[in-house]
Design a protein around this motif. Structure first.
Motif, PDB file in Angstrom:
ATOM      1  N   GLY A 167      82.189  69.132 166.536  1.00  0.00           N
ATOM      2  CA  GLY A 167      83.194  70.341 166.888  1.00  0.00           C
ATOM      3  C   GLY A 167      82.306  69.960 168.591  1.00  0.00           C
ATOM      4  O   GLY A 167      82.190  68.289 168.760  1.00  0.00           O
ATOM      5  N   SER A 168      81.997  70.799 169.452  1.00  0.00           N
ATOM      6  CA  SER A 168      81.525  70.774 170.440  1.00  0.00           C
ATOM      7  C   SER A 168      80.385  70.993 170.572  1.00  0.00           C
ATOM      8  O   SER A 168      79.718  71.260 169.574  1.00  0.00           O
ATOM      9  CB  SER A 168      82.114  71.673 171.367  1.00  0.00           C
ATOM     10  N   GLY A 169      79.635  70.153 171.754  1.00  0.00           N
ATOM     11  CA  GLY A 169      78.233  69.551 171.914  1.00  0.00           C
ATOM     12  C   GLY A 169      77.622  69.114 172.839  1.00  0.00           C
ATOM     13  O   GLY A 169      78.573  69.096 174.068  1.00  0.00           O
ATOM     14  N   VAL A 170      76.536  68.379 172.923  1.00  0.00           N
ATOM     15  CA  VAL A 170      75.873  68.249 174.029  1.00  0.00           C
ATOM     16  C   VAL A 170      74.761  67.202 173.539  1.00  0.00           C
ATOM     17  O   VAL A 170      74.866  67.219 172.351  1.00  0.00           O
ATOM     18  CB  VAL A 170      75.082  69.370 175.138  1.00  0.00           C
ATOM     19  N   LEU A 171      74.530  65.763 174.642  1.00  0.00           N
ATOM     20  CA  LEU A 171      74.142  65.165 174.394  1.00  0.00           C
ATOM     21  C   LEU A 171      73.512  64.512 175.375  1.00  0.00           C
ATOM     22  O   LEU A 171      73.454  64.785 176.643  1.00  0.00           O
ATOM     23  CB  LEU A 171      74.606  63.899 173.982  1.00  0.00           C
ATOM     24  N   THR A 172      71.840  64.585 175.206  1.00  0.00           N
ATOM     25  CA  THR A 172      70.646  64.339 176.101  1.00  0.00           C
ATOM     26  C   THR A 172      70.182  62.716 175.923  1.00  0.00           C
ATOM     27  O   THR A 172      69.841  62.793 174.618  1.00  0.00           O
ATOM     28  CB  THR A 172      69.205  65.298 176.440  1.00  0.00           C
ATOM     29  N   VAL A 173      70.077  62.107 177.230  1.00  0.00           N
ATOM     30  CA  VAL A 173      69.641  60.911 176.879  1.00  0.00           C
ATOM     31  C   VAL A 173      68.335  60.451 177.852  1.00  0.00           C
ATOM     32  O   VAL A 173      68.618  61.096 179.206  1.00  0.00           O
ATOM     33  CB  VAL A 173      69.665  59.623 176.788  1.00  0.00           C
ATOM     34  N   TRP A 174      66.727  60.948 177.206  1.00  0.00           N
ATOM     35  CA  TRP A 174      65.503  60.645 178.699  1.00  0.00           C
ATOM     36  C   TRP A 174      64.938  59.660 177.945  1.00  0.00           C
ATOM     37  O   TRP A 174      64.999  58.887 176.928  1.00  0.00           O
ATOM     38  CB  TRP A 174      64.992  62.538 178.574  1.00  0.00           C
ATOM     39  N   GLY A 175      63.850  59.640 178.508  1.00  0.00           N
ATOM     40  CA  GLY A 175      62.674  59.073 178.866  1.00  0.00           C
ATOM     41  C   GLY A 175      61.792  58.771 177.230  1.00  0.00           C
ATOM     42  O   GLY A 175      62.076  58.317 175.811  1.00  0.00           O
ATOM     43  N   ALA A 176      60.487  60.046 177.300  1.00  0.00           N
ATOM     44  CA  ALA A 176      60.313  60.547 176.319  1.00  0.00           C
ATOM     45  C   ALA A 176      60.014  61.477 176.802  1.00  0.00           C
ATOM     46  O   ALA A 176      59.582  61.947 177.653  1.00  0.00           O
ATOM     47  CB  ALA A 176      58.661  59.030 175.888  1.00  0.00           C
TER      48      ALA A 176
ATOM     49  N   PRO B  23      59.276  66.010 176.124  1.00  0.00           N
ATOM     50  CA  PRO B  23      59.846  67.287 175.896  1.00  0.00           C
ATOM     51  C   PRO B  23      61.158  66.943 175.976  1.00  0.00           C
ATOM     52  O   PRO B  23      61.434  66.067 177.424  1.00  0.00           O
ATOM     53  CB  PRO B  23      59.633  67.876 176.476  1.00  0.00           C
ATOM     54  N   ARG B  24      61.926  67.147 175.748  1.00  0.00           N
ATOM     55  CA  ARG B  24      63.697  67.046 175.856  1.00  0.00           C
ATOM     56  C   ARG B  24      63.830  68.185 177.679  1.00  0.00           C
ATOM     57  O   ARG B  24      63.751  69.101 177.624  1.00  0.00           O
ATOM     58  CB  ARG B  24      64.621  67.941 175.117  1.00  0.00           C
ATOM     59  N   PRO B  25      64.659  67.042 179.085  1.00  0.00           N
ATOM     60  CA  PRO B  25      64.696  67.588 179.633  1.00  0.00           C
ATOM     61  C   PRO B  25      66.070  69.056 179.133  1.00  0.00           C
ATOM     62  O   PRO B  25      66.754  68.546 178.625  1.00  0.00           O
ATOM     63  CB  PRO B  25      65.391  66.987 180.713  1.00  0.00           C
ATOM     64  N   ALA B  26      66.090  70.033 179.842  1.00  0.00           N
ATOM     65  CA  ALA B  26      67.197  71.042 180.271  1.00  0.00           C
ATOM     66  C   ALA B  26      68.540  70.534 180.996  1.00  0.00           C
ATOM     67  O   ALA B  26      68.630  71.663 181.836  1.00  0.00           O
ATOM     68  CB  ALA B  26      66.540  72.805 180.578  1.00  0.00           C
ATOM     69  N   THR B  27      68.923  69.701 180.610  1.00  0.00           N
ATOM     70  CA  THR B  27      70.292  68.883 181.386  1.00  0.00           C
ATOM     71  C   THR B  27      70.716  68.412 180.107  1.00  0.00           C
ATOM     72  O   THR B  27      69.868  67.962 179.079  1.00  0.00           O
ATOM     73  CB  THR B  27      69.527  67.918 182.387  1.00  0.00           C
ATOM     74  N   SER B  28      71.756  68.004 180.616  1.00  0.00           N
ATOM     75  CA  SER B  28      72.679  66.862 179.546  1.00  0.00           C
ATOM     76  C   SER B  28      73.248  65.711 180.274  1.00  0.00           C
ATOM     77  O   SER B  28      73.394  65.443 181.392  1.00  0.00           O
ATOM     78  CB  SER B  28      74.222  67.487 179.086  1.00  0.00           C
ATOM     79  N   THR B  29      73.074  64.774 179.236  1.00  0.00           N
ATOM     80  CA  THR B  29      74.167  63.210 179.795  1.00  0.00           C
ATOM     81  C   THR B  29      75.638  63.467 179.387  1.00  0.00           C
ATOM     82  O   THR B  29      76.358  62.698 179.953  1.00  0.00           O
ATOM     83  CB  THR B  29      73.075  62.562 179.102  1.00  0.00           C
TER      84      THR B  29
END
Length: 277
Positions: free
Chosen positions: A202-211, A213-219
């Motif tokens: 379905g619809s979704g969002v993926l976030t990639v970052w270093g280490a 807490p997850r940033p409030a952004t999307s990749t």
């Protein structure tokens, strides 16, 4: 000490200039003081003697230091070009920001400050000399697939969260996975590459970052199931436990497979790149 050509040596004006500026203060402190800067060849005066331009100055095993009055810059100049100015650290700011082109100074962090060449407005530019201590360089590597959750062998670099994948290997929404790139880089700063999502439900969002807490952004963002969507990836590398160069990946809303291809690594020195790359 002179770099004059044979023709210049016969110029009487030049000889008068050299005589007027014939000596540079030099002091010695046994055999343990810093070397003079900018003096080609043998550049020592005999212990206790002045350093004389145009002559051989040999202090033997001793070393000579060129000094100035406390708080003042030392100017070294040849011909009509910009002088090399060595500025004492106690007078670095703020006057060094308006100093002459050619000024060098060491700031309170031990980094080398440079007053560089003129810009289009005939004003000098300020900057710091890049060193492997704090600057980064981008090292290209052969395009390498470091993660493909559809393939068990290409899930081998997951060092945390592998147990949260669903039965087909897709990311579970809200459950991050951590992928180690330690086999490709030692203490890397960042990576460049591509990230792809496929097989989403379905619809979704993926976030990639270093280490952390997850940033409030999307990749990557997608709105429907069954699509294949890619995006350029440029993200920091983090640390997780014993692993020093990791990326963290998290999906929201719907499960999805994730593919990561590595193309470049940002490091302080190219020797940090190796191993699997």
């Amino acid at each position: 000490m002179t770099r004059a050509s044979q023709d210049h040596d016969h110029d009487p004006n030049r000889r008068r200039l050299l005589r007027r500026a014939a000596t540079v203060a030099a002091t010695t402190a046994g055999a343990g003081v810093a070397a003079a800067v900018g003096l080609p060849g043998t550049a020592q005066a005999a212990p206790g003697d002045n350093l004389v331009m145009g002559t051989t100055n040999d202090a033997g095993p001793a070393t000579t230091t060129v000094t100035t009055t406390a708080g003042e810059a030392l100017d070294l100049q040849a011909g009509g070009g910009a002088p090399l100015r060595l500025v004492p650290s106690e007078s670095l700011y703020p006057q060094v920001l308006d100093s002459e082109v050619g000024t060098l100074a060491v700031d309170d962090m031990g980094d080398l400050f440079v007053r560089a060449g003129a810009d289009s407005g005939d004003n000098g530019t300020n900057g710091w000399a890049y060193t492997s201590e704090w600057a980064t360089t981008s090292v290209a590597v052969p395009p390498t697939r470091v993660l493909d959750t559809r393939n068990a062998d290409l899930r081998r670099l997951i060092v945390s969260g592998a147990d949260t994948l669903d039965s087909t290997g897709r990311l579970t929404p809200g459950k991050p996975i951590v992928v180690s790139l330690d086999s490709y880089v030692r203490d890397g700063y960042a990576m460049k590459g591509n990230v792809t999502v496929v097989g989403m439900t379905g619809s979704g969002v993926l976030t990639v970052w270093g280490a952390g807490p997850r940033p409030a952004t999307s990749t990557l963002n997608w709105s429907t199931a069954g699509t294949i969507l890619s995006n350029f990836l440029f993200t920091e590398l983090g640390a997780s436990g014993a692993f020093r160069s990791v990326i963290t990946i998290q999906a929201t809303t719907s499960p999805t497979h994730v593919i990561v291809d590595l193309t470049s690594l940002l490091v302080g020195h190219p020797s940090q790149v190796g191993g699997g790359a």
